[in-house]
Write a protein that holds these residues in place. Sequence first.
Motif, PDB file in Angstrom:
ATOM      1  N   SER A 127       0.830  -1.196   0.000  1.00 19.72           N
ATOM      2  CA  SER A 127       0.000   0.000   0.000  1.00 19.72           C
ATOM      3  C   SER A 127       0.867   1.250   0.000  1.00 19.72           C
ATOM      4  CB  SER A 127      -0.921  -0.001   1.215  1.00 19.72           C
ATOM      5  OG  SER A 127      -0.166   0.205   2.395  1.00 19.72           O
ATOM      6  N   HIS A 128       0.198   2.414  -0.077  1.00 24.94           N
ATOM      7  CA  HIS A 128       0.906   3.685  -0.095  1.00 24.94           C
ATOM      8  C   HIS A 128       1.688   3.949   1.180  1.00 24.94           C
ATOM      9  CE1 HIS A 128      -2.171   5.338  -3.245  1.00 24.94           C
ATOM     10  NE2 HIS A 128      -1.360   4.411  -3.736  1.00 24.94           N
ATOM     11  N   LEU A 129       1.393   3.224   2.243  1.00 22.43           N
ATOM     12  CA  LEU A 129       2.039   3.497   3.526  1.00 22.43           C
ATOM     13  C   LEU A 129       3.400   2.823   3.663  1.00 22.43           C
ATOM     14  CD1 LEU A 129      -1.040   3.199   5.906  1.00 22.43           C
ATOM     15  CD2 LEU A 129      -0.069   5.245   4.858  1.00 22.43           C
ATOM     16  N   GLU A 130       3.754   1.938   2.722  1.00 17.62           N
ATOM     17  CA  GLU A 130       5.035   1.244   2.832  1.00 17.62           C
ATOM     18  C   GLU A 130       5.613   0.997   1.452  1.00 17.62           C
ATOM     19  OE1 GLU A 130       7.062  -2.732   4.857  1.00 17.62           O
ATOM     20  OE2 GLU A 130       5.147  -1.936   5.547  1.00 17.62           O
ATOM     21  N   TYR A 131       6.899   1.328   1.301  1.00 16.60           N
ATOM     22  CA  TYR A 131       7.576   1.115   0.024  1.00 16.60           C
ATOM     23  C   TYR A 131       8.097  -0.324  -0.016  1.00 16.60           C
ATOM     24  CZ  TYR A 131      10.021   2.565  -4.217  1.00 16.60           C
ATOM     25  OH  TYR A 131      10.429   2.712  -5.523  1.00 16.60           O
ATOM     26  N   GLY A 154       4.942   5.259   0.136  1.00 12.13           N
ATOM     27  CA  GLY A 154       5.666   4.286  -0.677  1.00 12.13           C
ATOM     28  C   GLY A 154       5.399   4.344  -2.155  1.00 12.13           C
ATOM     29  N   VAL A 155       5.027   3.192  -2.733  1.00 14.81           N
ATOM     30  CA  VAL A 155       4.890   3.030  -4.181  1.00 14.81           C
ATOM     31  C   VAL A 155       3.547   3.605  -4.646  1.00 14.81           C
ATOM     32  CG1 VAL A 155       4.770   1.356  -6.070  1.00 14.81           C
ATOM     33  CG2 VAL A 155       6.328   0.975  -4.146  1.00 14.81           C
ATOM     34  N   LYS A 156       3.590   4.324  -5.783  1.00 14.29           N
ATOM     35  CA  LYS A 156       2.358   4.878  -6.341  1.00 14.29           C
ATOM     36  C   LYS A 156       1.997   4.266  -7.689  1.00 14.29           C
ATOM     37  CE  LYS A 156      -0.192   9.180  -6.720  1.00 14.29           C
ATOM     38  NZ  LYS A 156      -0.175  10.646  -6.497  1.00 14.29           N
ATOM     39  N   PHE A 172       6.031   8.030  -4.114  1.00 10.35           N
ATOM     40  CA  PHE A 172       5.551   9.312  -3.615  1.00 10.35           C
ATOM     41  C   PHE A 172       6.700  10.303  -3.397  1.00 10.35           C
ATOM     42  CE2 PHE A 172       1.677   6.994  -2.761  1.00 10.35           C
ATOM     43  CZ  PHE A 172       0.683   7.954  -2.847  1.00 10.35           C
ATOM     44  N   ASP A 173       7.934   9.826  -3.406  1.00  7.98           N
ATOM     45  CA  ASP A 173       9.085  10.706  -3.205  1.00  7.98           C
ATOM     46  C   ASP A 173       9.518  11.395  -4.488  1.00  7.98           C
ATOM     47  OD1 ASP A 173       9.952   8.432  -4.465  1.00  7.98           O
ATOM     48  OD2 ASP A 173      11.820   8.277  -3.341  1.00  7.98           O
ATOM     49  N   GLN A 174       8.673  11.350  -5.541  1.00 11.96           N
ATOM     50  CA  GLN A 174       8.910  12.009  -6.821  1.00 11.96           C
ATOM     51  C   GLN A 174      10.076  11.386  -7.583  1.00 11.96           C
ATOM     52  OE1 GLN A 174       8.289  16.433  -6.648  1.00 11.96           O
ATOM     53  NE2 GLN A 174       8.491  16.128  -4.451  1.00 11.96           N
ATOM     54  N   MET A 175      10.384  10.130  -7.287  1.00  5.01           N
ATOM     55  CA  MET A 175      11.471   9.421  -7.942  1.00  5.01           C
ATOM     56  C   MET A 175      10.920   8.292  -8.805  1.00  5.01           C
ATOM     57  SD  MET A 175      14.605  10.540  -7.075  1.00  5.01           S
ATOM     58  CE  MET A 175      15.701   9.131  -7.106  1.00  5.01           C
ATOM     59  N   LEU A 176      11.519   8.119  -9.980  1.00  6.89           N
ATOM     60  CA  LEU A 176      11.245   6.983 -10.849  1.00  6.89           C
ATOM     61  C   LEU A 176      12.468   6.081 -10.825  1.00  6.89           C
ATOM     62  CD1 LEU A 176       9.607   5.485 -13.077  1.00  6.89           C
ATOM     63  CD2 LEU A 176      10.814   6.914 -14.738  1.00  6.89           C
ATOM     64  N   CYS A 286       7.334   7.909 -20.307  1.00  9.51           N
ATOM     65  CA  CYS A 286       6.805   9.219 -19.911  1.00  9.51           C
ATOM     66  C   CYS A 286       6.200   9.122 -18.518  1.00  9.51           C
ATOM     67  CB  CYS A 286       5.774   9.726 -20.916  1.00  9.51           C
ATOM     68  SG  CYS A 286       4.229   8.787 -20.962  1.00  9.51           S
ATOM     69  N   THR A 287       6.329  10.203 -17.758  1.00  9.66           N
ATOM     70  CA  THR A 287       5.839  10.234 -16.379  1.00  9.66           C
ATOM     71  C   THR A 287       5.191  11.577 -16.093  1.00  9.66           C
ATOM     72  OG1 THR A 287       7.998  11.006 -15.594  1.00  9.66           O
ATOM     73  CG2 THR A 287       7.596   8.626 -15.539  1.00  9.66           C
ATOM     74  N   ARG A 288       4.320  11.558 -15.097  1.00  4.74           N
ATOM     75  CA  ARG A 288       3.723  12.797 -14.581  1.00  4.74           C
ATOM     76  C   ARG A 288       3.861  12.796 -13.074  1.00  4.74           C
ATOM     77  NH1 ARG A 288      -2.335  12.569 -14.624  1.00  4.74           N
ATOM     78  NH2 ARG A 288      -1.838  11.478 -12.690  1.00  4.74           N
ATOM     79  N   ASN A 289       4.480  13.824 -12.557  1.00  7.57           N
ATOM     80  CA  ASN A 289       4.546  14.033 -11.114  1.00  7.57           C
ATOM     81  C   ASN A 289       3.289  14.796 -10.707  1.00  7.57           C
ATOM     82  OD1 ASN A 289       5.163  14.526  -8.465  1.00  7.57           O
ATOM     83  ND2 ASN A 289       6.992  15.740  -8.859  1.00  7.57           N
ATOM     84  N   ASP A 290       2.477  14.199  -9.838  1.00 13.67           N
ATOM     85  CA  ASP A 290       1.172  14.771  -9.529  1.00 13.67           C
ATOM     86  C   ASP A 290       1.248  16.126  -8.839  1.00 13.67           C
ATOM     87  OD1 ASP A 290       0.025  12.615 -10.701  1.00 13.67           O
ATOM     88  OD2 ASP A 290      -0.523  11.584  -8.849  1.00 13.67           O
ATOM     89  N   SER A 291       2.381  16.493  -8.274  1.00  8.77           N
ATOM     90  CA  SER A 291       2.525  17.834  -7.710  1.00  8.77           C
ATOM     91  C   SER A 291       2.865  18.861  -8.786  1.00  8.77           C
ATOM     92  CB  SER A 291       3.603  17.844  -6.625  1.00  8.77           C
ATOM     93  OG  SER A 291       4.839  17.399  -7.148  1.00  8.77           O
ATOM     94  N   MET A 292       3.190  18.397 -10.001  1.00  5.44           N
ATOM     95  CA  MET A 292       3.375  19.263 -11.171  1.00  5.44           C
ATOM     96  C   MET A 292       2.510  18.707 -12.302  1.00  5.44           C
ATOM     97  SD  MET A 292       7.483  19.971 -10.992  1.00  5.44           S
ATOM     98  CE  MET A 292       7.943  18.351 -10.352  1.00  5.44           C
TER      99      MET A 292
END
Length: 346
Positions: A127-131, A154-156, A172-176, A286-292
């Motif tokens: 889940s989003h709470l753990e990578y 964690g993972v999105k 969620f850390d904006q890293m691919l 291609c990626t989209r960062n949801d904060s941008m």
Amino acid sequence: MIQAWPLTKPEWTCKINEGSTGIDYGRWSPDSCHILTTSDFQLQLTVWSLLNTACVHVQWPKHALKGVSFTEDGKFAAICTRRDCKDYTNLLSCSSCEIMGVFADDTLDLADIKWAPDDNSIVIWDSHLEYKVLIYSPDGRCLFKYQAYESGLGVKSVSWSPCRQFLAVGGFDQMLRVLDHLTWKTFVEFIHLSTVRAPCFAAVFKQVDEPLQLDMSELCLSDDFMQGGSVPFFPQEDAPDGHFRVRYEVMEVPITLPFQKPPADKPNPKQGIGLMSWSSDSQYICTRNDSMPTALWIWDIHRLELAIVLMQKDPIRAAAWDPTCTRLVLSTGSSHLYLWIPSSAY
């Protein structure tokens, strides 16, 4: 109730009724010979065969819309379930409608599952709470466990490459992060910063809308036309949509992209890699960062660097690659579709 009709035999029909449990969601199997339904409250998932009216029930499916993945040939399905506070993966044979095996997952709260394109492994993430990303073999052996960090969201998003060699994981850390299929190690990490700075060989394209300028000086209307009816007039604020031309300008770096800081007091923050898609040749992703949300990043896997940044006026809702060539189509919910090819954007 679900109904199905064949296009070639309109007299034949199929009706599926789960009775008092109801139907929350239904989907086709890849071979179009089975329908999978999930009951209300996720009490059971049922696989219905359209060939011999056989069916199999899987108790306590983990999700209604997610948690089901098929092999490329559509012969087997992996179905996630949860019972006694533990996640399990059930392997189903679509041809015989039989459960071939069940194994426990090393997850706290399983998010989703995907078969590898070569059908030799299965990826499961928490889940989003753990990578936590887990690679399993079809017989239930854990081949690799990947954790980029232990604290934080964690993972999105997760996506296999069409060439079957890479697994992309967006957090969620904006890293691919991209893993290879031989060692299951990370061989490249891409970060999405709000400012694109030099040295950077990427081209930054910004959407520009130009109003169409119509030259009416030489327009002449005949007397018959003028007597036949009135000419419609639109005030500028009420003019129909689409009376402008879309083009892209190449921007110089450094450039700052529009950034939205998510509120700290609300759940499900809009940040991290919420959209990713591989090109058909696996050279680009291609990626989209949801904060941008108005920026689409295109990364070159061969050169391991950022290739293109597309800056749109509106938030990007969807992006898809042409399956026959290197061409990307994206949509922002407006009346236009936007295209990118390695030589230009339009």
